[in-house]
Design a protein around this motif. Sequence first.
Motif, PDB file in Angstrom:
ATOM      1  N   GLU A  71       0.803  -1.223   0.000  1.00  0.00           N
ATOM      2  CA  GLU A  71       0.000   0.000   0.000  1.00  0.00           C
ATOM      3  C   GLU A  71       0.838   1.276   0.000  1.00  0.00           C
ATOM      4  O   GLU A  71       0.346   2.349   0.332  1.00  0.00           O
ATOM      5  N   GLU A  72       2.118   1.161  -0.357  1.00  0.00           N
ATOM      6  CA  GLU A  72       2.964   2.345  -0.427  1.00  0.00           C
ATOM      7  C   GLU A  72       2.596   3.157  -1.666  1.00  0.00           C
ATOM      8  O   GLU A  72       2.387   2.593  -2.760  1.00  0.00           O
ATOM      9  N   PRO A  73       2.452   4.491  -1.543  1.00  0.00           N
ATOM     10  CA  PRO A  73       2.133   5.303  -2.733  1.00  0.00           C
ATOM     11  C   PRO A  73       3.192   5.118  -3.817  1.00  0.00           C
ATOM     12  O   PRO A  73       4.379   4.982  -3.541  1.00  0.00           O
ATOM     13  N   LEU A  74       2.729   5.105  -5.084  1.00  0.00           N
ATOM     14  CA  LEU A  74       3.610   4.902  -6.240  1.00  0.00           C
ATOM     15  C   LEU A  74       3.672   6.156  -7.084  1.00  0.00           C
ATOM     16  O   LEU A  74       2.757   6.993  -7.070  1.00  0.00           O
ATOM     17  N   GLU A  75       4.762   6.271  -7.818  1.00  0.00           N
ATOM     18  CA  GLU A  75       4.918   7.347  -8.786  1.00  0.00           C
ATOM     19  C   GLU A  75       4.561   6.812 -10.167  1.00  0.00           C
ATOM     20  O   GLU A  75       4.698   5.613 -10.454  1.00  0.00           O
ATOM     21  N   SER A  76       4.184   7.702 -11.017  1.00  0.00           N
ATOM     22  CA  SER A  76       3.849   7.311 -12.391  1.00  0.00           C
ATOM     23  C   SER A  76       5.090   6.751 -13.085  1.00  0.00           C
ATOM     24  O   SER A  76       6.156   7.343 -13.050  1.00  0.00           O
ATOM     25  N   GLY A  77       4.952   5.553 -13.670  1.00  0.00           N
ATOM     26  CA  GLY A  77       6.051   4.933 -14.395  1.00  0.00           C
ATOM     27  C   GLY A  77       6.868   3.968 -13.558  1.00  0.00           C
ATOM     28  O   GLY A  77       7.812   3.362 -14.070  1.00  0.00           O
ATOM     29  N   ASP A  78       6.551   3.817 -12.266  1.00  0.00           N
ATOM     30  CA  ASP A  78       7.286   2.863 -11.436  1.00  0.00           C
ATOM     31  C   ASP A  78       7.059   1.443 -11.922  1.00  0.00           C
ATOM     32  O   ASP A  78       5.922   1.039 -12.215  1.00  0.00           O
ATOM     33  N   ARG A  79       8.158   0.673 -12.000  1.00  0.00           N
ATOM     34  CA  ARG A  79       8.056  -0.734 -12.371  1.00  0.00           C
ATOM     35  C   ARG A  79       8.165  -1.651 -11.164  1.00  0.00           C
ATOM     36  O   ARG A  79       7.770  -2.809 -11.212  1.00  0.00           O
ATOM     37  N   PHE A  80       8.739  -1.127 -10.097  1.00  0.00           N
ATOM     38  CA  PHE A  80       8.860  -1.884  -8.854  1.00  0.00           C
ATOM     39  C   PHE A  80       8.514  -0.964  -7.697  1.00  0.00           C
ATOM     40  O   PHE A  80       8.752   0.250  -7.762  1.00  0.00           O
ATOM     41  N   CYS A  81       7.953  -1.522  -6.646  1.00  0.00           N
ATOM     42  CA  CYS A  81       7.643  -0.737  -5.454  1.00  0.00           C
ATOM     43  C   CYS A  81       8.941  -0.365  -4.762  1.00  0.00           C
ATOM     44  O   CYS A  81       9.784  -1.233  -4.483  1.00  0.00           O
ATOM     45  N   GLY A  82       9.118   0.918  -4.439  1.00  0.00           N
ATOM     46  CA  GLY A  82      10.334   1.362  -3.779  1.00  0.00           C
ATOM     47  C   GLY A  82      10.420   0.930  -2.329  1.00  0.00           C
ATOM     48  O   GLY A  82      11.487   0.967  -1.734  1.00  0.00           O
ATOM     49  N   ALA A  83       9.292   0.522  -1.748  1.00  0.00           N
ATOM     50  CA  ALA A  83       9.294   0.131  -0.338  1.00  0.00           C
ATOM     51  C   ALA A  83       9.520  -1.358  -0.150  1.00  0.00           C
ATOM     52  O   ALA A  83      10.351  -1.777   0.643  1.00  0.00           O
ATOM     53  N   CYS A  84       8.766  -2.189  -0.901  1.00  0.00           N
ATOM     54  CA  CYS A  84       8.864  -3.639  -0.703  1.00  0.00           C
ATOM     55  C   CYS A  84       9.442  -4.379  -1.903  1.00  0.00           C
ATOM     56  O   CYS A  84       9.691  -5.588  -1.819  1.00  0.00           O
ATOM     57  N   GLY A  85       9.667  -3.676  -3.037  1.00  0.00           N
ATOM     58  CA  GLY A  85      10.250  -4.320  -4.209  1.00  0.00           C
ATOM     59  C   GLY A  85       9.267  -5.132  -5.043  1.00  0.00           C
ATOM     60  O   GLY A  85       9.681  -5.883  -5.929  1.00  0.00           O
ATOM     61  N   TYR A  86       7.998  -4.984  -4.793  1.00  0.00           N
ATOM     62  CA  TYR A  86       6.988  -5.759  -5.528  1.00  0.00           C
ATOM     63  C   TYR A  86       7.062  -5.451  -7.021  1.00  0.00           C
ATOM     64  O   TYR A  86       7.175  -4.293  -7.429  1.00  0.00           O
ATOM     65  N   ASP A  87       6.999  -6.519  -7.875  1.00  0.00           N
ATOM     66  CA  ASP A  87       7.067  -6.373  -9.337  1.00  0.00           C
ATOM     67  C   ASP A  87       5.716  -5.894  -9.830  1.00  0.00           C
ATOM     68  O   ASP A  87       4.743  -6.662  -9.898  1.00  0.00           O
ATOM     69  N   LEU A  88       5.687  -4.598 -10.175  1.00  0.00           N
ATOM     70  CA  LEU A  88       4.400  -4.026 -10.598  1.00  0.00           C
ATOM     71  C   LEU A  88       3.993  -4.497 -11.985  1.00  0.00           C
ATOM     72  O   LEU A  88       2.826  -4.403 -12.358  1.00  0.00           O
ATOM     73  N   SER A  89       4.952  -5.029 -12.783  1.00  0.00           N
ATOM     74  CA  SER A  89       4.583  -5.502 -14.127  1.00  0.00           C
ATOM     75  C   SER A  89       3.773  -6.776 -14.059  1.00  0.00           C
ATOM     76  O   SER A  89       3.135  -7.175 -15.035  1.00  0.00           O
ATOM     77  N   ALA A  90       3.813  -7.451 -12.906  1.00  0.00           N
ATOM     78  CA  ALA A  90       3.068  -8.696 -12.766  1.00  0.00           C
ATOM     79  C   ALA A  90       1.625  -8.466 -12.379  1.00  0.00           C
ATOM     80  O   ALA A  90       0.835  -9.411 -12.308  1.00  0.00           O
ATOM     81  N   VAL A  91       1.260  -7.218 -12.078  1.00  0.00           N
ATOM     82  CA  VAL A  91      -0.130  -6.925 -11.723  1.00  0.00           C
ATOM     83  C   VAL A  91      -0.997  -7.023 -12.968  1.00  0.00           C
ATOM     84  O   VAL A  91      -0.662  -6.454 -14.018  1.00  0.00           O
ATOM     85  N   PRO A  92      -2.071  -7.765 -12.909  1.00  0.00           N
ATOM     86  CA  PRO A  92      -2.937  -7.889 -14.100  1.00  0.00           C
ATOM     87  C   PRO A  92      -3.479  -6.532 -14.511  1.00  0.00           C
ATOM     88  O   PRO A  92      -3.666  -5.649 -13.679  1.00  0.00           O
TER      89      PRO A  92
END
Length: 455
Positions: A18-39
Amino acid sequence: MMSQMPQPTALSRCPSCEEPLESGDRFCGACGYDLSAVPPRPGDSPTLTLSGALAAAQLTPPEAASVDWPRAPETSSTGTPAPVHLATDLQGADSGETPLPPLPGGPPPTGSPVSPATGVRFDRRTGGEPDEYPLQAPAPRAAEASTPPTGTKVCVACRAGRVDHDGYCENCGHAQPRERDHMEDEVGPLAAVTDRGLRHHRNEDAYAISHTTLPDRAPALVAIVCDGVSSATRPDEASLAASRAAGDSLMAALPQGTHPQQAMHDAIIAASHAVNALADEPAGAREHAPHQNSPACTLVGSVVTPTLLVVGWVGDSRAYWVPLDRSAAPARLTEDDSWAAQMVAAGLMNEAEAYADERAHAITGWLGADAYELEPHTASFKPDRPGVVVVCTDGLWNYAEAAEELAELLPPDAAARPLHAARVLVGHALDGGGHDNVTVAVVPFPAPSQGAGSA
């Protein structure tokens, strides 16, 4: 065509933390979650109002529509209402399926936000920062240092570790006080104590005490006290060299029959040569530090025999006479080589005015290569009654300048317990503020026969 990198899904918050994201982020800066894997987000569709059968058809899964789900009874077979269980009422277990212990102190009071089974709080504030739960600090580990062998220097802090050659404890790392910060010695019937004081970063005083015999087998007691000049280079080395040279000179001359007053004069000359030798530096060394003065110090000493008391000095360190019979007057045996003493001697100021001036402690005589002219002062006395000679630096007499003040501080049994008396005088200076290094030697008169020490 060049292959394109998969574009991250446009999300406002990380689906994992639930960490706020910036536009264009590919990975979460807090936990490293792979945002490209989100459907991908579903396409936009018109908003429909749901009612009646349409709502039921859309909210009920097709496979669940044909199942005959039993309804929970509202009462038991005895007619008692069925109990309602909250999730927090269930016994908790850790990751190893071991039941968690109950909350210490018994169940919480009614209305408490703490679960009786798990001890978890459920009153966390919403919309703000989470509560902080302090962790209990681990118990300090006991020192595992073994007892050092006999004769090994032990740490003054932990009393267990061995002190290495750099002056630090190998167990706790505590820096040890330097050897000269506080020293005490008792040699036969005389004693001396020196202390760094409470304001100076090092002890620039030094002393030498000893006893010997004259050609007629009469005992002779020797005490030398030196005070390094702080404005000079290496004052601690100067005081140590001067005290040792003067003491050695007296111990060599007195057994050969040299008169004590002449021996004291020669000892001051020997001390001067020792301090001058410290100024001998490699060629060009003074060119890199032209602002530094040569090592320098003051000196005061005494020789006590069964019938004679001799003092010698250069500078503003002093010697006092205190009779054991306190009905007799004590006396100061030396005259300072200082600005204040010169003003008094010239009749330009009285003693109170002179020593209240900020220039009072500016010395006009000292040992060192930069001294104007060496003028050793010596004097001999033949006291008619037993007493004590107190040889000291200005670190003491700053707090007890008059002989009467010093006599009041000196314990009545000073002649029998010189080390105790020296400790008392040093303690008085420290209690008064300890603004300077303080060194005191206590010498009884007449010199007792060899082997008669303090009680």
